[in-house]
Structures are given as C-alpha cells and as structure tokens.
Motif scaffolding. Structure first.
Motif, PDB file in Angstrom:
ATOM      1  N   LEU A   1      47.951  25.930  36.225  1.00  0.00           N
ATOM      2  CA  LEU A   1      47.080  27.135  35.689  1.00  0.00           C
ATOM      3  C   LEU A   1      45.898  27.252  36.579  1.00  0.00           C
ATOM      4  O   LEU A   1      45.287  28.640  36.778  1.00  0.00           O
ATOM      5  N   ILE A   2      45.153  26.420  36.927  1.00  0.00           N
ATOM      6  CA  ILE A   2      44.178  26.156  37.705  1.00  0.00           C
ATOM      7  C   ILE A   2      44.314  26.903  38.901  1.00  0.00           C
ATOM      8  O   ILE A   2      43.648  27.789  39.460  1.00  0.00           O
ATOM      9  N   LEU A   3      45.474  26.521  39.622  1.00  0.00           N
ATOM     10  CA  LEU A   3      45.840  27.387  41.056  1.00  0.00           C
ATOM     11  C   LEU A   3      46.016  28.622  40.563  1.00  0.00           C
ATOM     12  O   LEU A   3      45.447  29.816  41.357  1.00  0.00           O
ATOM     13  N   ILE A   4      46.736  29.159  39.457  1.00  0.00           N
ATOM     14  CA  ILE A   4      46.904  30.635  39.467  1.00  0.00           C
ATOM     15  C   ILE A   4      45.635  31.266  39.145  1.00  0.00           C
ATOM     16  O   ILE A   4      45.279  32.403  39.703  1.00  0.00           O
ATOM     17  N   PHE A   5      44.648  30.547  38.293  1.00  0.00           N
ATOM     18  CA  PHE A   5      43.505  31.257  38.244  1.00  0.00           C
ATOM     19  C   PHE A   5      42.612  31.305  39.388  1.00  0.00           C
ATOM     20  O   PHE A   5      41.736  32.263  39.543  1.00  0.00           O
ATOM     21  N   GLY A   6      42.695  30.425  40.379  1.00  0.00           N
ATOM     22  CA  GLY A   6      42.014  30.593  41.495  1.00  0.00           C
ATOM     23  C   GLY A   6      42.640  31.410  42.327  1.00  0.00           C
ATOM     24  O   GLY A   6      41.540  32.382  43.058  1.00  0.00           O
ATOM     25  N   ILE A   7      43.616  31.889  42.438  1.00  0.00           N
ATOM     26  CA  ILE A   7      44.350  32.896  43.410  1.00  0.00           C
ATOM     27  C   ILE A   7      43.904  34.121  42.703  1.00  0.00           C
ATOM     28  O   ILE A   7      43.424  35.132  43.217  1.00  0.00           O
ATOM     29  N   LEU A   8      43.998  34.359  41.169  1.00  0.00           N
ATOM     30  CA  LEU A   8      43.618  35.489  40.736  1.00  0.00           C
ATOM     31  C   LEU A   8      41.975  35.893  40.669  1.00  0.00           C
ATOM     32  O   LEU A   8      41.647  37.050  40.803  1.00  0.00           O
ATOM     33  N   SER A   9      41.333  34.837  40.835  1.00  0.00           N
ATOM     34  CA  SER A   9      40.066  35.071  41.138  1.00  0.00           C
ATOM     35  C   SER A   9      39.543  35.714  42.527  1.00  0.00           C
ATOM     36  O   SER A   9      38.692  36.784  42.607  1.00  0.00           O
ATOM     37  N   ILE A  10      40.445  35.396  43.305  1.00  0.00           N
ATOM     38  CA  ILE A  10      40.449  36.274  44.799  1.00  0.00           C
ATOM     39  C   ILE A  10      40.714  37.638  44.806  1.00  0.00           C
ATOM     40  O   ILE A  10      40.361  38.565  45.302  1.00  0.00           O
ATOM     41  N   LEU A  11      42.097  37.727  44.190  1.00  0.00           N
ATOM     42  CA  LEU A  11      42.833  38.872  44.199  1.00  0.00           C
ATOM     43  C   LEU A  11      41.985  40.159  43.185  1.00  0.00           C
ATOM     44  O   LEU A  11      42.073  41.141  43.601  1.00  0.00           O
ATOM     45  N   THR A  12      41.310  39.666  42.168  1.00  0.00           N
ATOM     46  CA  THR A  12      40.478  40.465  41.364  1.00  0.00           C
ATOM     47  C   THR A  12      39.085  40.633  41.573  1.00  0.00           C
ATOM     48  O   THR A  12      38.161  40.843  40.911  1.00  0.00           O
ATOM     49  N   CYS A  13      38.633  40.040  42.712  1.00  0.00           N
ATOM     50  CA  CYS A  13      37.073  40.218  43.098  1.00  0.00           C
ATOM     51  C   CYS A  13      36.492  41.437  43.421  1.00  0.00           C
ATOM     52  O   CYS A  13      35.475  41.684  43.045  1.00  0.00           O
ATOM     53  N   CYS A  14      37.618  42.327  43.484  1.00  0.00           N
ATOM     54  CA  CYS A  14      36.847  43.680  43.928  1.00  0.00           C
ATOM     55  C   CYS A  14      37.146  44.599  42.608  1.00  0.00           C
ATOM     56  O   CYS A  14      36.700  46.006  42.769  1.00  0.00           O
ATOM     57  N   CYS A  15      37.637  44.217  41.397  1.00  0.00           N
ATOM     58  CA  CYS A  15      37.492  44.741  40.080  1.00  0.00           C
ATOM     59  C   CYS A  15      35.936  44.754  39.563  1.00  0.00           C
ATOM     60  O   CYS A  15      35.651  44.266  38.324  1.00  0.00           O
ATOM     61  N   TYR A  16      34.967  45.450  40.224  1.00  0.00           N
ATOM     62  CA  TYR A  16      33.567  45.213  39.873  1.00  0.00           C
ATOM     63  C   TYR A  16      33.069  44.028  39.982  1.00  0.00           C
ATOM     64  O   TYR A  16      31.955  43.462  39.404  1.00  0.00           O
ATOM     65  N   GLY A  17      33.857  42.919  40.405  1.00  0.00           N
ATOM     66  CA  GLY A  17      33.256  41.675  40.204  1.00  0.00           C
ATOM     67  C   GLY A  17      33.428  40.855  39.046  1.00  0.00           C
ATOM     68  O   GLY A  17      33.400  39.407  38.832  1.00  0.00           O
ATOM     69  N   ILE A  18      33.628  41.542  38.044  1.00  0.00           N
ATOM     70  CA  ILE A  18      33.751  40.959  36.467  1.00  0.00           C
ATOM     71  C   ILE A  18      35.039  40.043  36.422  1.00  0.00           C
ATOM     72  O   ILE A  18      34.766  38.884  35.897  1.00  0.00           O
ATOM     73  N   LEU A  19      36.163  40.578  36.657  1.00  0.00           N
ATOM     74  CA  LEU A  19      37.344  39.806  36.496  1.00  0.00           C
ATOM     75  C   LEU A  19      37.320  38.750  37.400  1.00  0.00           C
ATOM     76  O   LEU A  19      37.648  37.404  37.066  1.00  0.00           O
ATOM     77  N   GLY A  20      37.308  38.745  38.701  1.00  0.00           N
ATOM     78  CA  GLY A  20      37.050  37.591  39.510  1.00  0.00           C
ATOM     79  C   GLY A  20      36.176  36.456  39.060  1.00  0.00           C
ATOM     80  O   GLY A  20      36.616  35.216  39.182  1.00  0.00           O
ATOM     81  N   LEU A  21      34.933  37.010  38.501  1.00  0.00           N
ATOM     82  CA  LEU A  21      33.974  35.852  38.113  1.00  0.00           C
ATOM     83  C   LEU A  21      34.642  35.057  36.793  1.00  0.00           C
ATOM     84  O   LEU A  21      34.403  33.923  36.715  1.00  0.00           O
ATOM     85  N   LEU A  22      35.379  36.020  35.992  1.00  0.00           N
ATOM     86  CA  LEU A  22      35.868  35.296  34.878  1.00  0.00           C
ATOM     87  C   LEU A  22      37.038  34.321  35.046  1.00  0.00           C
ATOM     88  O   LEU A  22      36.708  33.209  34.810  1.00  0.00           O
ATOM     89  N   PHE A  23      37.879  34.593  35.951  1.00  0.00           N
ATOM     90  CA  PHE A  23      38.981  33.777  36.412  1.00  0.00           C
ATOM     91  C   PHE A  23      38.401  32.532  37.106  1.00  0.00           C
ATOM     92  O   PHE A  23      38.981  31.421  37.073  1.00  0.00           O
ATOM     93  N   GLY A  24      37.653  32.927  38.172  1.00  0.00           N
ATOM     94  CA  GLY A  24      37.015  31.951  38.805  1.00  0.00           C
ATOM     95  C   GLY A  24      36.157  30.681  37.964  1.00  0.00           C
ATOM     96  O   GLY A  24      36.294  29.560  38.358  1.00  0.00           O
ATOM     97  N   VAL A  25      35.505  31.190  37.291  1.00  0.00           N
ATOM     98  CA  VAL A  25      34.723  30.238  36.361  1.00  0.00           C
ATOM     99  C   VAL A  25      35.566  29.420  35.258  1.00  0.00           C
ATOM    100  O   VAL A  25      35.382  28.262  35.108  1.00  0.00           O
ATOM    101  N   ILE A  26      36.509  30.130  34.701  1.00  0.00           N
ATOM    102  CA  ILE A  26      37.459  29.195  33.939  1.00  0.00           C
ATOM    103  C   ILE A  26      38.451  28.479  34.606  1.00  0.00           C
ATOM    104  O   ILE A  26      38.502  27.202  34.436  1.00  0.00           O
ATOM    105  N   ALA A  27      38.609  28.669  36.153  1.00  0.00           N
ATOM    106  CA  ALA A  27      39.313  27.762  36.952  1.00  0.00           C
ATOM    107  C   ALA A  27      38.572  26.808  37.046  1.00  0.00           C
ATOM    108  O   ALA A  27      38.914  25.309  37.272  1.00  0.00           O
ATOM    109  N   LEU A  28      37.212  26.966  37.524  1.00  0.00           N
ATOM    110  CA  LEU A  28      36.452  25.757  37.828  1.00  0.00           C
ATOM    111  C   LEU A  28      36.079  24.952  36.556  1.00  0.00           C
ATOM    112  O   LEU A  28      35.935  23.621  36.780  1.00  0.00           O
TER     113      LEU A  28
END
Length: 107
Positions: free
Chosen positions: A11-38
């Motif tokens: 799950l950590i690996l998937i959320f890390g990948i999703l944080s990069i893939l969704t970083c251009c969605c106004y930055g909000i989704l990428g931050l959400l996935f990245g913080v949860i993964a961290l």
C-alpha cells in the motif's frame, strides 16, 4: 520461522506512485497520497527496525517512501503555482486564458 510481509508495504508503494501520478491534480491529491504514504512508511519502518528478522518487504517501504517524498515535493510546487496563478489572474482570468488557448488550438 517464516518471515511475514511487512504490514502495508504494498500500500505504501502504491500510494507513493499515486502521489507522483496525481501531483498535477491541483496538488491536492498528490499531497494527500504522499502524506498518507509517509505516515504509513514511518509506522512500517518502526515495526521493521524493532525486529528485522521477522519481516520481509522493507524494500517496498523504502521505495514507496522515496516516491512519496518526490510526490509531496512536486504536489507542493504545483499547488503553490496554482495559488500564485489564481492570486494574479483570478479564477475568471484563468478561464479566459484557457478559452483563448482552446480557440487557438482549434484553428
């Protein structure tokens, strides 16, 4: 004794990948996935370091953590750019610019 898979390592690996893939969605989704993964990576790291002989899959945790850090940085940069653009042009101004770009693309 058979090694257990470290909890949430995939799950950590998937959320890390999703944080990069969704970083251009106004930055909000990428931050959400990245913080949860961290957060999950921190817990998994503490679990692994308490007894490394019991767990397997620490590589996924390290990779997911690195990807999450990259995703958080990219998302933060993109979010700051959006905030600056909205503060300079306003929402209506950005809509006009996108409409002009659409018209140029059609011609």
């Amino acid at each position: 004794m058979e090694k257990q898979t470290l909890p949430n390592s995939t799950l950590i690996l998937i959320f890390g990948i999703l944080s990069i893939l969704t970083c251009c969605c106004y930055g909000i989704l990428g931050l959400l996935f990245g913080v949860i993964a961290l957060i999950l990576a921190g817990k998994a790291k503490r679990t692994y370091l308490a007894d490394p002989e019991l767990y397997d899959g620490y590589g996924n945790v390290k990779t997911g953590r690195i990807l999450a850090i990259i995703g958080v940085i990219l998302s933060a940069i993109f979010l700051i750019m959006v905030i600056i653009a909205v503060s300079i042009h306003g929402v209506e101004g950005l809509l006009e610019i996108s409409e002009e770009m659409r018209r140029e693309y059609e011609n």
